[in-house]
Design a protein around this motif. Structure first.
Motif, PDB file in Angstrom:
ATOM      1  N   PRO A 148       0.804  -1.226   0.000  1.00 24.29           N
ATOM      2  CA  PRO A 148       0.000   0.000   0.000  1.00 24.29           C
ATOM      3  C   PRO A 148       0.838   1.277   0.000  1.00 24.29           C
ATOM      4  O   PRO A 148       1.978   1.277   0.458  1.00 24.29           O
ATOM      5  N   GLU A 149       0.232   2.354  -0.498  1.00 27.51           N
ATOM      6  CA  GLU A 149       0.912   3.654  -0.508  1.00 27.51           C
ATOM      7  C   GLU A 149       0.857   4.314   0.863  1.00 27.51           C
ATOM      8  O   GLU A 149       1.680   5.155   1.177  1.00 27.51           O
ATOM      9  N   VAL A 150      -0.163   3.933   1.644  1.00 25.33           N
ATOM     10  CA  VAL A 150      -0.317   4.519   2.975  1.00 25.33           C
ATOM     11  C   VAL A 150      -0.190   3.398   4.017  1.00 25.33           C
ATOM     12  O   VAL A 150      -0.825   2.348   3.879  1.00 25.33           O
ATOM     13  N   VAL A 151       0.631   3.634   5.037  1.00 24.98           N
ATOM     14  CA  VAL A 151       0.799   2.639   6.102  1.00 24.98           C
ATOM     15  C   VAL A 151       0.536   3.336   7.441  1.00 24.98           C
ATOM     16  O   VAL A 151       1.143   4.363   7.735  1.00 24.98           O
ATOM     17  N   MET A 152      -0.396   2.755   8.221  1.00 23.08           N
ATOM     18  CA  MET A 152      -0.728   3.326   9.530  1.00 23.08           C
ATOM     19  C   MET A 152      -0.534   2.254  10.589  1.00 23.08           C
ATOM     20  O   MET A 152      -1.180   1.213  10.533  1.00 23.08           O
ATOM     21  N   LEU A 153       0.346   2.515  11.544  1.00 22.15           N
ATOM     22  CA  LEU A 153       0.637   1.498  12.548  1.00 22.15           C
ATOM     23  C   LEU A 153       0.433   2.088  13.943  1.00 22.15           C
ATOM     24  O   LEU A 153       0.984   3.133  14.270  1.00 22.15           O
ATOM     25  N   ASP A 154      -0.380   1.401  14.748  1.00 23.11           N
ATOM     26  CA  ASP A 154      -0.659   1.846  16.108  1.00 23.11           C
ATOM     27  C   ASP A 154       0.289   1.088  17.053  1.00 23.11           C
ATOM     28  O   ASP A 154       0.137  -0.117  17.235  1.00 23.11           O
ATOM     29  N   GLU A 155       1.239   1.763  17.595  1.00 23.35           N
ATOM     30  CA  GLU A 155       2.227   1.204  18.518  1.00 23.35           C
ATOM     31  C   GLU A 155       2.867  -0.091  18.009  1.00 23.35           C
ATOM     32  O   GLU A 155       2.765  -1.145  18.647  1.00 23.35           O
ATOM     33  N   PRO A 156       3.547  -0.024  16.859  1.00 23.50           N
ATOM     34  CA  PRO A 156       4.095  -1.255  16.269  1.00 23.50           C
ATOM     35  C   PRO A 156       5.234  -1.875  17.059  1.00 23.50           C
ATOM     36  O   PRO A 156       5.493  -3.069  16.908  1.00 23.50           O
ATOM     37  N   SER A 157       5.931  -1.103  17.904  1.00 18.17           N
ATOM     38  CA  SER A 157       7.073  -1.671  18.638  1.00 18.17           C
ATOM     39  C   SER A 157       6.640  -2.502  19.835  1.00 18.17           C
ATOM     40  O   SER A 157       7.470  -3.183  20.450  1.00 18.17           O
ATOM     41  N   ASN A 158       5.339  -2.455  20.143  1.00 16.51           N
ATOM     42  CA  ASN A 158       4.786  -3.176  21.285  1.00 16.51           C
ATOM     43  C   ASN A 158       5.194  -4.646  21.282  1.00 16.51           C
ATOM     44  O   ASN A 158       4.856  -5.381  20.362  1.00 16.51           O
ATOM     45  N   GLY A 159       5.906  -5.085  22.304  1.00 16.48           N
ATOM     46  CA  GLY A 159       6.238  -6.512  22.420  1.00 16.48           C
ATOM     47  C   GLY A 159       7.420  -6.959  21.588  1.00 16.48           C
ATOM     48  O   GLY A 159       7.809  -8.124  21.654  1.00 16.48           O
ATOM     49  N   LEU A 160       7.992  -6.058  20.788  1.00 11.66           N
ATOM     50  CA  LEU A 160       9.123  -6.485  19.959  1.00 11.66           C
ATOM     51  C   LEU A 160      10.397  -6.550  20.803  1.00 11.66           C
ATOM     52  O   LEU A 160      10.596  -5.733  21.706  1.00 11.66           O
ATOM     53  N   ASP A 161      11.260  -7.524  20.471  1.00 13.88           N
ATOM     54  CA  ASP A 161      12.544  -7.626  21.165  1.00 13.88           C
ATOM     55  C   ASP A 161      13.505  -6.582  20.565  1.00 13.88           C
ATOM     56  O   ASP A 161      13.161  -5.908  19.590  1.00 13.88           O
ATOM     57  N   PRO A 162      14.688  -6.412  21.174  1.00 12.18           N
ATOM     58  CA  PRO A 162      15.594  -5.358  20.682  1.00 12.18           C
ATOM     59  C   PRO A 162      15.886  -5.462  19.194  1.00 12.18           C
ATOM     60  O   PRO A 162      15.937  -4.458  18.480  1.00 12.18           O
ATOM     61  N   GLU A 163      16.031  -6.673  18.718  1.00 10.24           N
ATOM     62  CA  GLU A 163      16.295  -6.845  17.284  1.00 10.24           C
ATOM     63  C   GLU A 163      15.067  -6.408  16.465  1.00 10.24           C
ATOM     64  O   GLU A 163      15.193  -5.772  15.415  1.00 10.24           O
TER      65      GLU A 163
END
Ligand SMILES: Nc1ncnc2c1ncn2[C@@H]1O[C@H](COP(=O)(O)OP(=O)(O)OP(=O)(O)O)[C@@H](O)[C@H]1O
Length: 306
Positions: A148-163
């Motif tokens: 898509p041309e538009v990307v909307m992410l609500d708190e995408p880093s939630n739960g991600l490890d450092p990598e």
């Protein structure tokens, strides 16, 4: 390329305004960080853009069109709102294939986004066995499925490890570099500072700021200078002669507030003060954000009586 346009947008829930007369645009080719305290109206705004809720007044459009009128919405806007949305009994691959088929997206995109999000090796596991971070990756894979041309992410880093956090940062920069419109909400200021070019900040449903990130910080946080010397007395008196106040820290470096590194360097050099270390301390996004939102927080922590 498509931008997100929010115009005089208002949403009331039972007489309470979650979003209150908002107007802003999210432009292509940059990452826009979407900030604001809990309850400020970020998720509601995103839901209104995605047609998941109806505005009480005003409009939210993508390239001038309301989401429900888009012919193939997943090809135009990809969103991650709730990482728990995938059906737990399906495998990640099946979840994405169902989405692809119903949006006439070629099957090969499923494998591409699984690869892109680091899920290829676990794609045949049921989603219910996924960790929060894996679900986040799957939600992002679904958002990217239609290219898509538009990307909307609500708190995408939630739960991600450092990598994963490094990965999302690089992904967002890449998407913006490809000319896409990228809107990302977060409560993590260091994270946002690492990927955003521009900021939209809400407080109690209203627009508090819509500005390039650097300008946002510079307007609110005075720069300071870090300096270390082998002759503290000489430093202190040289600075005092020029009207600068310096604070000494336990590890024997000094901070000169409201000062520029060039000026302090010149003062020290002219006074013959031996300089062991000299650096500009830039204001941080966190400092600037607190300066702006401290009066706006919907929920403030009350000090507890001992
Ligand atoms: N479906 C709903 N019904 C009633 N009130 C709602 C609904 N959705 C949101 N609200 C209210 O609208 C306000 C804005 O909420 P919203 O979730 O948009 O804020 P947010 O900025 O995304 O917050 P957070 O950072 O906590 O996710 C809050 O007061 C919330 O309680």
């Amino acid at each position: 390329m498509t931008s997100i346009e929010v115009q005089d947008l208002t949403k009331e829930y039972g007489g309470k305004r979650a979003v209150d007369g908002l107007t802003f645009r999210v432009l292509p080719g940059r990452v826009t960080g979407f900030l604001g305290p809990n309850g400020a109206g970020k998720s509601t705004t995103m839901r209104l853009v995605l047609g998941l809720d109806r505005p009480t007044a005003g409009t939210a459009t993508l390239g001038g069109r309301a989401y429900p009128t888009l012919r193939e919405p997943l090809r135009q806007v990809g969103a991650l709102l709730d990482a728990q949305a995938a059906h737990g009994s399906r495998t990640a691959r099946d979840h994405l294939r169902v989405l692809a088929t119903s949006n006439r997206i070629p099957d090969r995109r499923v494998d591409e986004v699984l690869e892109d999000t680091g899920l290829a090796s676990v794609a045949r596991r049921r989603v219910r066995t996924y960790s929060l971070g894996m679900r986040q990756r799957l939600g992002i894979a679904a958002a990217l499925l239609g290219d898509p041309e538009v990307v909307m992410l609500d708190e995408p880093s939630n739960g991600l490890d450092p990598e994963g956090i490094v990965w999302i940062r690089q992904l967002l920069r890449r998407l913006a570099g490809e000319g896409r419109t990228v809107l990302v909400s977060s409560h993590l200021m260091k994270e946002t500072a690492s990927f955003a070019d521009h900021l939209v900040v809400l407080g109690r449903g209203r627009l508090l700021a819509d500005t390039p990130m650097r300008d946002f910080i510079d307007a609110r946080v005075q720069p300071s200078v870090r300096i270390r010397t082998s002759d503290p007395a000489a430093l202190r008196s040289a600075l005092a002669r020029h009207g600068h106040d310096a604070v000494e820290h336990p590890d024997s470096h000094w901070t000169v507030h409201h000062a520029r590194v060039d000026d302090i360097g010149r003062i020290a050099s002219a006074a013959g003060v031996p300089v062991l270390e000299l650096a500009a301390e830039e204001g941080t996004l966190e400092q600037a954000y607190f300066d702006l939102t401290s009066a706006e927080a919907e929920f403030t922590t009350q000090p507890q009586e001992a």
